[in-house]
Design a protein around this motif. Structure first.
Motif, PDB file in Angstrom:
ATOM      1  N   PHE A 170      10.425   9.298  10.159  1.00  0.00           N
ATOM      2  CA  PHE A 170       9.996   7.926  11.690  1.00  0.00           C
ATOM      3  C   PHE A 170      11.262   8.329  12.544  1.00  0.00           C
TER       4      PHE A 170
ATOM      5  N   GLN B 163       5.538   4.072   8.654  1.00  0.00           N
ATOM      6  CA  GLN B 163       5.512   4.669   7.683  1.00  0.00           C
ATOM      7  C   GLN B 163       6.663   5.736   6.891  1.00  0.00           C
TER       8      GLN B 163
ATOM      9  N   LEU C  16       3.411   7.347  17.065  1.00  0.00           N
ATOM     10  CA  LEU C  16       4.334   7.346  16.290  1.00  0.00           C
ATOM     11  C   LEU C  16       4.399   8.897  16.776  1.00  0.00           C
TER      12      LEU C  16
ATOM     13  N   TYR D 245       7.041  11.792  13.817  1.00  0.00           N
ATOM     14  CA  TYR D 245       8.367  12.514  13.001  1.00  0.00           C
ATOM     15  C   TYR D 245       8.764  12.902  13.041  1.00  0.00           C
TER      16      TYR D 245
ATOM     17  N   SER E 116      -1.232  20.959   9.248  1.00  0.00           N
ATOM     18  CA  SER E 116      -0.756  19.390   9.448  1.00  0.00           C
ATOM     19  C   SER E 116      -0.408  18.658   8.107  1.00  0.00           C
ATOM     20  N   LEU E 117      -0.138  17.364   8.250  1.00  0.00           N
ATOM     21  CA  LEU E 117      -0.540  16.678   6.588  1.00  0.00           C
ATOM     22  C   LEU E 117      -1.547  15.693   7.228  1.00  0.00           C
TER      23      LEU E 117
ATOM     24  N   SER F 111       4.506  -3.968  11.104  1.00  0.00           N
ATOM     25  CA  SER F 111       4.956  -3.183  11.505  1.00  0.00           C
ATOM     26  C   SER F 111       4.171  -2.042  10.783  1.00  0.00           C
TER      27      SER F 111
ATOM     28  N   ALA G 266      -1.170  -3.810   9.075  1.00  0.00           N
ATOM     29  CA  ALA G 266       0.031  -3.116   9.149  1.00  0.00           C
ATOM     30  C   ALA G 266      -0.772  -1.769   7.750  1.00  0.00           C
ATOM     31  N   ASN G 267      -0.359  -0.962   7.481  1.00  0.00           N
ATOM     32  CA  ASN G 267      -0.710   0.610   6.904  1.00  0.00           C
ATOM     33  C   ASN G 267      -2.170   1.453   7.251  1.00  0.00           C
ATOM     34  N   SER G 268      -1.747   1.023   8.746  1.00  0.00           N
ATOM     35  CA  SER G 268      -3.106   1.638   9.426  1.00  0.00           C
ATOM     36  C   SER G 268      -2.697   3.683   8.463  1.00  0.00           C
ATOM     37  N   LYS G 269      -3.837   4.011   8.801  1.00  0.00           N
ATOM     38  CA  LYS G 269      -4.272   5.730   8.397  1.00  0.00           C
ATOM     39  C   LYS G 269      -3.220   6.311   9.344  1.00  0.00           C
ATOM     40  N   LEU G 270      -3.021   7.232   9.563  1.00  0.00           N
ATOM     41  CA  LEU G 270      -1.493   7.960  10.067  1.00  0.00           C
ATOM     42  C   LEU G 270      -2.710   9.339  10.262  1.00  0.00           C
TER      43      LEU G 270
ATOM     44  N   PHE H 200      -2.125  12.763  12.021  1.00  0.00           N
ATOM     45  CA  PHE H 200      -0.619  13.709  12.352  1.00  0.00           C
ATOM     46  C   PHE H 200      -1.706  15.109  12.957  1.00  0.00           C
ATOM     47  N   GLY H 201      -0.459  15.303  14.266  1.00  0.00           N
ATOM     48  CA  GLY H 201      -1.617  17.037  15.028  1.00  0.00           C
ATOM     49  C   GLY H 201      -0.430  17.677  13.658  1.00  0.00           C
TER      50      GLY H 201
ATOM     51  N   PHE I  76       6.024  16.256  14.159  1.00  0.00           N
ATOM     52  CA  PHE I  76       4.974  15.486  14.251  1.00  0.00           C
ATOM     53  C   PHE I  76       4.110  14.569  15.197  1.00  0.00           C
TER      54      PHE I  76
ATOM     55  N   MET J  13       0.880  -1.121   0.426  1.00  0.00           N
ATOM     56  CA  MET J  13       0.001  -0.052   0.036  1.00  0.00           C
ATOM     57  C   MET J  13       0.931   1.383   0.184  1.00  0.00           C
TER      58      MET J  13
ATOM     59  N   TYR K 124       0.084  12.479   0.668  1.00  0.00           N
ATOM     60  CA  TYR K 124      -0.457  13.127   1.545  1.00  0.00           C
ATOM     61  C   TYR K 124      -0.891  14.258   1.669  1.00  0.00           C
TER      62      TYR K 124
ATOM     63  N   PHE L  77      -4.656  -0.005  15.410  1.00  0.00           N
ATOM     64  CA  PHE L  77      -3.383  -0.526  14.561  1.00  0.00           C
ATOM     65  C   PHE L  77      -5.026  -2.089  14.443  1.00  0.00           C
TER      66      PHE L  77
ATOM     67  N   ILE M 265      -2.440   5.962  16.295  1.00  0.00           N
ATOM     68  CA  ILE M 265      -2.665   5.212  14.399  1.00  0.00           C
ATOM     69  C   ILE M 265      -3.264   3.977  14.838  1.00  0.00           C
TER      70      ILE M 265
ATOM     71  N   LEU N 196      -3.979  12.764   5.000  1.00  0.00           N
ATOM     72  CA  LEU N 196      -4.425  11.580   4.146  1.00  0.00           C
ATOM     73  C   LEU N 196      -5.440  11.779   2.907  1.00  0.00           C
TER      74      LEU N 196
ATOM     75  N   PHE O 206       0.679   5.625   0.544  1.00  0.00           N
ATOM     76  CA  PHE O 206      -0.555   6.943   0.627  1.00  0.00           C
ATOM     77  C   PHE O 206       0.131   7.935   0.125  1.00  0.00           C
TER      78      PHE O 206
ATOM     79  N   TYR P 294      -1.565   2.615  18.470  1.00  0.00           N
ATOM     80  CA  TYR P 294       0.785   3.079  18.375  1.00  0.00           C
ATOM     81  C   TYR P 294       0.464   4.802  18.400  1.00  0.00           C
TER      82      TYR P 294
ATOM     83  N   GLY Q 223       5.071  -3.464   6.051  1.00  0.00           N
ATOM     84  CA  GLY Q 223       4.606  -4.804   5.905  1.00  0.00           C
ATOM     85  C   GLY Q 223       4.049  -5.003   7.526  1.00  0.00           C
ATOM     86  N   PHE Q 224       3.146  -6.564   7.105  1.00  0.00           N
ATOM     87  CA  PHE Q 224       2.201  -6.277   7.612  1.00  0.00           C
ATOM     88  C   PHE Q 224       2.646  -6.607   9.720  1.00  0.00           C
TER      89      PHE Q 224
END
Lengths: 115, 114
Positions: B46, A104, B34, B36, A42-43, A101, B98-102, B104-105, B89, A31, A35, B95, B93, A45, A33, B32, A98-99
């Motif tokens: 990251f 991004q 994160l 940045y 901010s960023l 992790s 994987a690859n879920s939407k972030l 951001f502040g 930032f 996948m 942004y 969970f 997320i 999506l 993304f 989770y 990966g699954f």
């Protein structure tokens, strides 16, 4: 981590035109993304791009305005259509790793100015 | 609806001192968190993350603290260095795989004075 490149790095465009931004990854990813970061914001999506299927757009973003292609597992494009000054932003692509992790990794961004 | 708040837009600290960057969130579904770092004309990089089952995660000079009951987390940088000057930032997320939407502040601009 993946190495991600974007083209162009910046552009200045006229109102009403369209710009296609390319995102290339050095490894296969499921996948990608897209942004947007508007000035002072901010960023946000725009959409999630799966290879072999239609992109999934977030609320407030539509395919007619931001068509996305994902022809293979290492490449994607985002087109900003019929641009207006409000589209002036930094556009960034990112990929997951990966699954198991959650991180991004982001490309360097494309700085777009619409006159 | 702002789910992630970084209420202090900027912070200036002396080199060698501690930098503390705060983040508040409203969505209890975040699993989770994160952080940045972003330099001008570059994409976000990251930095460090923490799972909701922990209250602290440390990586070298960077430590993130999570207070889940208060929906608050903070990033501590010690000692701060001039190269740490960047926008930071917070990006929680949920969970769902994987690859879920972030989300951001708005970011905090940190300036470390030599």
């Amino acid at each position: 981590s993946a190495v991600i490149s974007q083209k162009p790095s910046r552009d200045i465009c006229q109102r009403g035109t369209s710009l296609t931004i390319q995102c290339q990854v050095d490894s296969q990813v499921t996948m990608m993304f897209w942004y947007r970061q508007q000035p002072g914001q901010s960023l946000t999506l725009i959409a999630t791009a799966n290879q072999g299927s239609e992109a999934t757009y977030e609320s407030g973003f539509v395919i007619d305005k931001f068509p996305i292609s994902r022809p293979n597992l290492t490449f994607s494009t985002l087109t900003v259509s019929n641009m207006s000054p409000e589209d002036s932003s930094i556009y960034l692509c990112s990929v997951g790793q990966g699954f198991l992790s959650v991180e991004q990794f982001f490309g360097p961004g494309t700085r777009l100015t619409v006159l | 609806d702002q789910q992630v708040k970084q209420n202090s837009p900027s912070l200036s600290v002396q080199e060698g001192r501690i930098s503390i960057l705060n983040c508040d969130y409203t969505n209890s579904m975040f699993d989770y968190f994160l952080w940045y770092k972003k330099y001008p004309a570059e994409g976000p990089t990251f930095l460090i993350s923490i799972s909701s089952i922990k209250d602290k995660n440390e990586d070298g000079r960077f430590t993130v603290f999570l207070n889940k009951s208060a929906k608050h987390l903070s990033l501590h940088i010690v000692p701060s260095q001039p190269g740490d000057s960047a926008v930071y930032f917070c990006a929680p997320i949920p969970f769902t795989g994987a690859n879920s939407k972030l989300t951001f502040g708005k970011g905090i601009t940190l300036s470390v004075r030599p």
